[in-house]
Motif scaffolding. Structure first.
Motif, PDB file in Angstrom:
ATOM      1  N   UNK A 172       0.323  10.692  -9.885  1.00 53.67           N
ATOM      2  CA  UNK A 172      -0.501  10.468 -11.075  1.00 53.67           C
ATOM      3  C   UNK A 172      -1.931  10.929 -10.839  1.00 53.67           C
ATOM      4  N   UNK A 173      -2.463  10.570  -9.666  1.00 52.59           N
ATOM      5  CA  UNK A 173      -3.848  10.926  -9.360  1.00 52.59           C
ATOM      6  C   UNK A 173      -3.979  12.444  -9.250  1.00 52.59           C
ATOM      7  N   UNK A 174      -3.035  13.059  -8.541  1.00 52.92           N
ATOM      8  CA  UNK A 174      -3.066  14.508  -8.364  1.00 52.92           C
ATOM      9  C   UNK A 174      -3.016  15.214  -9.707  1.00 52.92           C
ATOM     10  N   UNK A 175      -2.151  14.724 -10.566  1.00 51.61           N
ATOM     11  CA  UNK A 175      -2.008  15.326 -11.887  1.00 51.61           C
ATOM     12  C   UNK A 175      -3.299  15.178 -12.682  1.00 51.61           C
ATOM     13  N   UNK A 176      -3.876  13.975 -12.573  1.00 53.82           N
ATOM     14  CA  UNK A 176      -5.106  13.701 -13.313  1.00 53.82           C
ATOM     15  C   UNK A 176      -6.229  14.618 -12.844  1.00 53.82           C
ATOM     16  N   UNK A 197       5.676  10.863   6.058  1.00 50.13           N
ATOM     17  CA  UNK A 197       6.710  10.888   5.024  1.00 50.13           C
ATOM     18  C   UNK A 197       6.264  11.665   3.792  1.00 50.13           C
ATOM     19  N   UNK A 198       4.982  11.517   3.458  1.00 52.61           N
ATOM     20  CA  UNK A 198       4.502  12.231   2.273  1.00 52.61           C
ATOM     21  C   UNK A 198       4.638  13.727   2.467  1.00 52.61           C
ATOM     22  N   UNK A 199       4.294  14.180   3.689  1.00 52.18           N
ATOM     23  CA  UNK A 199       4.307  15.608   3.954  1.00 52.18           C
ATOM     24  C   UNK A 199       5.714  16.179   3.718  1.00 52.18           C
ATOM     25  N   UNK A 200       6.712  15.366   4.019  1.00 48.86           N
ATOM     26  CA  UNK A 200       8.071  15.881   3.921  1.00 48.86           C
ATOM     27  C   UNK A 200       8.701  15.716   2.551  1.00 48.86           C
ATOM     28  N   UNK A 201       8.132  14.853   1.739  1.00 49.87           N
ATOM     29  CA  UNK A 201       8.873  14.471   0.542  1.00 49.87           C
ATOM     30  C   UNK A 201       8.166  14.728  -0.772  1.00 49.87           C
ATOM     31  N   UNK A 202       7.239  15.623  -0.757  1.00 48.63           N
ATOM     32  CA  UNK A 202       6.587  15.943  -2.017  1.00 48.63           C
ATOM     33  C   UNK A 202       7.292  17.125  -2.657  1.00 48.63           C
ATOM     34  N   UNK A 203       7.679  16.947  -3.893  1.00 53.01           N
ATOM     35  CA  UNK A 203       8.326  18.033  -4.606  1.00 53.01           C
ATOM     36  C   UNK A 203       7.387  18.562  -5.676  1.00 53.01           C
ATOM     37  N   UNK A 204       7.032  19.834  -5.538  1.00 51.53           N
ATOM     38  CA  UNK A 204       6.122  20.429  -6.514  1.00 51.53           C
ATOM     39  C   UNK A 204       6.886  20.873  -7.752  1.00 51.53           C
ATOM     40  N   UNK A 205       6.186  20.839  -8.861  1.00 50.30           N
ATOM     41  CA  UNK A 205       6.809  21.238 -10.117  1.00 50.30           C
ATOM     42  C   UNK A 205       6.404  22.663 -10.484  1.00 50.30           C
ATOM     43  N   UNK A 206       7.374  23.471 -10.907  1.00 51.69           N
ATOM     44  CA  UNK A 206       7.088  24.831 -11.375  1.00 51.69           C
ATOM     45  C   UNK A 206       7.766  25.046 -12.718  1.00 51.69           C
ATOM     46  N   UNK A 207       7.083  25.753 -13.600  1.00 49.95           N
ATOM     47  CA  UNK A 207       7.735  26.076 -14.864  1.00 49.95           C
ATOM     48  C   UNK A 207       8.352  27.478 -14.745  1.00 49.95           C
ATOM     49  N   UNK A 252      -4.587  18.922  -9.777  1.00 50.59           N
ATOM     50  CA  UNK A 252      -4.221  19.577  -8.522  1.00 50.59           C
ATOM     51  C   UNK A 252      -2.733  19.895  -8.449  1.00 50.59           C
ATOM     52  N   UNK A 253      -2.074  19.870  -9.574  1.00 50.48           N
ATOM     53  CA  UNK A 253      -0.666  20.240  -9.553  1.00 50.48           C
ATOM     54  C   UNK A 253       0.226  19.064  -9.883  1.00 50.48           C
ATOM     55  N   UNK A 254       1.433  19.390 -10.278  1.00 52.32           N
ATOM     56  CA  UNK A 254       2.385  18.350 -10.622  1.00 52.32           C
ATOM     57  C   UNK A 254       3.357  18.186  -9.472  1.00 52.32           C
ATOM     58  N   UNK A 255       3.347  17.023  -8.871  1.00 46.49           N
ATOM     59  CA  UNK A 255       4.280  16.786  -7.779  1.00 46.49           C
ATOM     60  C   UNK A 255       5.057  15.521  -8.079  1.00 46.49           C
ATOM     61  N   UNK A 256       6.150  15.337  -7.396  1.00 46.10           N
ATOM     62  CA  UNK A 256       6.799  14.039  -7.430  1.00 46.10           C
ATOM     63  C   UNK A 256       7.071  13.646  -5.996  1.00 46.10           C
ATOM     64  N   UNK A 308       0.829  -1.202   0.000  1.00 49.67           N
ATOM     65  CA  UNK A 308       0.000   0.000   0.000  1.00 49.67           C
ATOM     66  C   UNK A 308       0.864   1.253   0.000  1.00 49.67           C
ATOM     67  N   UNK A 309       1.931   1.228   0.796  1.00 56.10           N
ATOM     68  CA  UNK A 309       2.829   2.388   0.871  1.00 56.10           C
ATOM     69  C   UNK A 309       3.440   2.699  -0.491  1.00 56.10           C
ATOM     70  N   UNK A 310       3.986   1.664  -1.101  1.00 57.85           N
ATOM     71  CA  UNK A 310       4.624   1.872  -2.397  1.00 57.85           C
ATOM     72  C   UNK A 310       3.584   2.341  -3.404  1.00 57.85           C
ATOM     73  N   UNK A 311       2.375   1.768  -3.314  1.00 55.83           N
ATOM     74  CA  UNK A 311       1.317   2.169  -4.247  1.00 55.83           C
ATOM     75  C   UNK A 311       0.957   3.635  -4.043  1.00 55.83           C
ATOM     76  N   UNK A 312       0.831   4.044  -2.781  1.00 56.47           N
ATOM     77  CA  UNK A 312       0.491   5.446  -2.509  1.00 56.47           C
ATOM     78  C   UNK A 312       1.566   6.369  -3.086  1.00 56.47           C
ATOM     79  N   UNK A 313       2.819   6.068  -2.768  1.00 60.89           N
ATOM     80  CA  UNK A 313       3.904   6.924  -3.239  1.00 60.89           C
ATOM     81  C   UNK A 313       3.987   6.970  -4.755  1.00 60.89           C
ATOM     82  N   UNK A 314       3.622   5.867  -5.400  1.00 59.62           N
ATOM     83  CA  UNK A 314       3.739   5.807  -6.852  1.00 59.62           C
ATOM     84  C   UNK A 314       2.543   6.456  -7.544  1.00 59.62           C
ATOM     85  N   UNK A 315       1.355   6.220  -6.994  1.00 57.15           N
ATOM     86  CA  UNK A 315       0.143   6.669  -7.690  1.00 57.15           C
ATOM     87  C   UNK A 315      -0.273   8.080  -7.318  1.00 57.15           C
ATOM     88  N   UNK A 316       0.126   8.534  -6.126  1.00 56.94           N
ATOM     89  CA  UNK A 316      -0.285   9.850  -5.652  1.00 56.94           C
ATOM     90  C   UNK A 316      -0.028  10.949  -6.682  1.00 56.94           C
TER      91      UNK A 316
END
Lengths: 668, 148
Positions: free
Chosen positions: A374-378, B29-39, A381-385, A364-372
């Motif tokens: 993609x879902x946000x982009x879809x 962990x998510x809160x700390x490790x999300x990198x937003x993209x900017x153009x 709500x912004x492009x994140x990695x 579940x963790x890996x899925x969340x980190x991987x899909x989050x």
């Protein structure tokens, strides 16, 4: 003409697959053996025609038939023949054909190795696999036909295979990975078939186990090959990046690992039946999700060949159909299935359950980190990695907890385990693992929590394995006789778990003590690294079969001595056909450490940017995977899977409560 | 019946513990490790936070790559053809990094407007363009058309 023949045999395969999906299933539902008997010949037919299509595609590559646009895009006259052949699965269309070929291969294997199974079961299983084949054959023919011609303007030469893919690791990696991905379709088909029939007994789990394990073995090897390839070819010495595509392969692996363990409990004790079925569905759905993510172009990756929205939609539709269809069936039928035996607090059942909770949490963790992202982009709500630290902080504790549990779980008995006895068994593993971690800390000159924890868990597993093996091989007729008496599936578990420990140790040590430096080096310069000295020599040009290279000479000596350890020749290649640059790193590989040199870019005046790395125990990361795979194969080769069932559909009988009698308690 | 209930309870507790652990770890962990993209336009407009780890991407402007002669430091400008951002990076650039190619850089925005990257990703092959970069280049230039 050959490509058209290939196209036609694909269409024939599709027609046969449609028949396979309908006829035997109809026979199974209406109870007509005559219709059920169509399953095996139809499965063989599907395989023959897909195999023919695949052979014709390889033929088109080997004979440089650039009128086929897929060949023109992915091959080149100058390629050596083995890369021409493997280029057949170097692009989207061909790799999809490989996918269905492997699916057909699994179908054939089920048809061939199911003599002991009731015909209705075989019919249902092959029908479900046939349905999957229909979906993917349609996808291939409608959106990604590898046999499309580029007429009338036939290019005189091809665009070349991506140089990154011109490598032995990439000849083997996709077939292995697909064998694993697609292999889970067999467990999936068995699970659905059992759901349809309403007979989720131990026999069902016993039939599924070897198939699941074999698929898992291939997936393990596939992932390890990918990681190894990334290490020396793509990653500048990195072996795992938490790249979405890597995660896409890790997800079914984690779910498959959970499935193998819960199948063990279902087979041996008749517990967790619904859960096991759900896991089988999840494992295959994750395989499909992986295929979707890699093949639809939603990801930023070397694997994402082309972004064609139509393909993405088709695959997403297939995925949604599979998941929703199988879950609906599950919801309708699963409550029918009840556990038949009890267990208490510290039983092996509970350990296996905890193992499943941890593995599913990790999935579940890996899925969340991987899909989050993609879902946000879809959703716009912004492009994140999601960065690597996310996976490292969350995955590591789960992996460590799984390791601790594994050591304790090996001593546990089915039904119930005495707590005090278990604690006494674990005293030695605990003491020895703490001591070895302390020794590593002292040797490294400082306490580092993650290194300490990693070494503790790896040593804990190893000592627990040795101690358990010692117990189990006890025999009045001598140790050797006792060892010989231990069953293969137990050896399989031992090897598999040992593999986990080896990989953990490798990961811990290479992460904790590895060293990497980017330096500017001119001829004659020397740099010190982890007790070695690296001297940079002249850079000369050299020509390969289809590329030109700048070739450096790096001489490695021990610091403070003249004894040469290794002379390395890292290269910077430029492929003639497409002009792509490729960094061919050089390494001095050893069982305990790798020295890794990669030429980055020329900085003028003969100087180069160079990355040098010291990688202790990096080989252990993959060695562990090899051990796990060997363990799986050993477990599958156990006698009991080859012995025909007396009466194939016999009901589950709880074993007499003497848990230590059987050798076949291997949980792997 | 009692044993069955106890068993069910243990199962539920196990599951709850696992889920709780996973949720807590994930959220943390998510809160700390999300990198937003900017153009580049967003960065020029001051939308990107200074000092936070973000990703920036666009095309490497032709003629903008300058190497430091004595170290591995490289300076270049990233553009979306509406605004440009100066990027500074010390380290090894990927093989596919080149002027006129799409890149994504990970790093932090300095107060003076420079983007200090600690990682630079370039597009992987001729056919491929990072989706963010493709999106950032809203107006397809003739330069890009010529490449295909």
């Amino acid at each position: 003409m050959y490509p058209e023949l290939g196209q036609m045999s694909l269409i024939l395969a599709l027609l046969l697959a449609v028949l396979l999906a309908l006829v035997p299933m109809a026979g199974a539902v209406t109870g007509r053996p005559a219709l059920q008997a169509f399953a095996r010949p139809l499965a063989a037919g599907v395989f023959v025609f897909i195999a023919l299509a695949f052979v014709l595609l390889v033929h088109a590559f080997v004979t440089d038939d650039f009128s086929v646009s897929y060949v023109a895009q992915n091959s080149n006259r100058a390629l050596p023949w083995y890369y021409k052949a493997s280029a057949a699965w170097g692009g989207h269309e061909g790799s999809l054909l490989l996918w269905v070929l492997i699916l057909a291969g699994w179908m054939l294997a089920v048809a061939r190795f199911s003599r002991g199974l009731p015909l209705a079961m075989v019919a249902r299983v092959l029908s479900i696999l046939g349905l999957v084949a229909v979906g993917f054959l349609l996808f291939t023919l409608m959106t990604s036909n590898p046999f499309d011609r580029a007429l009338p303007q036939v290019p005189t030469d091809g665009a070349d295979l991506n140089p990154l893919l011109q490598d032995i690791g990439l000849i083997l990696h996709p077939p292995m990975l697909y064998m694993g991905y697609v292999g889970f379709s067999v467990a999936f088909a068995f699970a659905l078939s059992a759901l349809i029939s309403g007979r989720l007994d131990a026999a069902w789990a016993r039939w599924s186990r070897p198939w699941t394990t074999v698929a898992w073995v291939f997936l393990s090897i596939g992932i390890a090959l990918g990681s190894w390839w990334a290490y020396y070819e793509l990653g500048w010495g990195g072996w795992w990046f938490w790249d979405p595509v890597e995660n896409a392969s890790l997800l079914p692996w984690l779910a498959g690992t959970a499935l193998m363990h819960s199948l063990a409990a279902t087979e041996k004790r008749g517990v967790f039946k619904s859960w096991t079925v759900l896991l089988a569905i999840v494992a295959f759905s994750l395989s499909l999700l992986g295929t979707f993510m890699v093949r639809s172009g939603v990801l930023t990756s070397v694997h994402a060949f082309a972004s064609d929205p139509e393909r993405g939609r088709f695959l997403l539709g297939l995925l949604a159909l599979t998941v929703l269809g199988s879950l609906a069936l599950y919801a309708a039928r699963a409550p029918v299935v009840k556990a038949t035996s009890g267990y208490t607090g510290l039983s092996r059942e509970i350990f296996l359950l905890a193992n499943n909770v941890l593995l599913v949490a990790a999935t579940a963790l890996v899925a969340v980190g991987t899909l989050y992202p993609l879902v946000l982009d879809y959703l716009g709500l912004g492009k994140v990695s999601v960065g690597e630290p996310f996976f490292n902080t969350t995955f590591t504790p789960l992996a460590l907890a799984t390791g601790l549990l594994m050591g304790a779980g090996m001593f546990s008995h089915w039904k119930r385990t005495d707590g005090g006895w278990l604690a006494r068994q674990l005293l030695w593993p605990l003491a020895i693992s703490l001591l070895s971690a302390a020794a590593v800390s002292v040797g490294a000159g400082g306490f580092r929590p993650w290194v300490f924890a990693g070494v503790v868990v790896a040593a804990w597993i190893v000592v627990a394995i040795v101690r358990d093996l010692w117990h189990r091989s006890a025999s009045r007729r001598g140790r050797l006789h006792g060892l010989r008496r231990v069953g293969r599936s137990y050896w399989g578990m031992v090897l598999g778990h040992l593999g986990v420990a080896v990989t953990m140790l490798g990961v811990t040590i290479v992460t904790g003590f590895g060293e990497a430096r980017d330096v500017r080096m001119a001829p004659g310069d020397a740099v010190a690294l982890s007790g070695y000295s690296l001297r940079f020599g002249e850079v000369v040009t050299a020509a390969g079969p289809n590329y030109d290279a700048d070739r450096a000479t790096v001489t490695i000596t021990r610091a403070g001595s003249d004894a040469v350890v290794a002379v390395l020749h890292p290269e910077k290649r430029r492929y003639r056909a497409g002009g792509q640059l490729l960094t061919e790193a050089a390494m001095d590989a050893g069982p305990f450490r790798d020295l890794f040199v990669a030429l980055a870019e020329p900085l003028g005046n003969g100087a180069w940017a160079v990355r040098i790395q010291f990688k202790p125990l990096v080989r252990w990361v993959w060695l562990g995977a090899v051990l796990m795979a060997l363990g799986g194969l050993l477990a599958v080769s156990d006698r009991r899977y080859r012995v025909a069932m007396p009466t194939a559909e016999r009901a589950y009988e709880p074993p007499v409560s003497a848990p230590r009698v059987s050798n076949n308690q291997g949980a792997s | 019946m009692h044993a069955l209930r106890k068993k069910r309870l243990s199962v539920v507790l196990f599951l709850l513990a696992g889920v709780a652990l996973a949720v807590a770890l994930t959220a943390y962990a998510l809160r700390q490790n999300i990198n937003l993209f900017y153009d580049p336009s967003q960065i020029a407009a001051g939308e990107a936070p200074v000092g936070a780890r973000i990703r920036a991407g666009g095309m490497v402007e032709s003629g903008s790559v300058v190497r430091d002669p004595d170290s591995l430091t490289v300076r270049f400008r990233v553009t979306d053809f509406q605004a440009t951002v100066p990027v500074e990076y010390t380290g090894i650039l990927p093989d596919l990094f080149a002027e006129g190619q799409g890149v994504v850089a990970l790093g932090r925005l300095a107060p003076d407007g420079r983007f200090v990257a600690d990682e630079v990703l370039a597009k992987h092959d001729e056919k491929y363009m990072p989706p963010e970069v493709a999106g950032a280049l809203k107006s397809p230039s003739a330069q890009r058309e010529g490449k295909e």
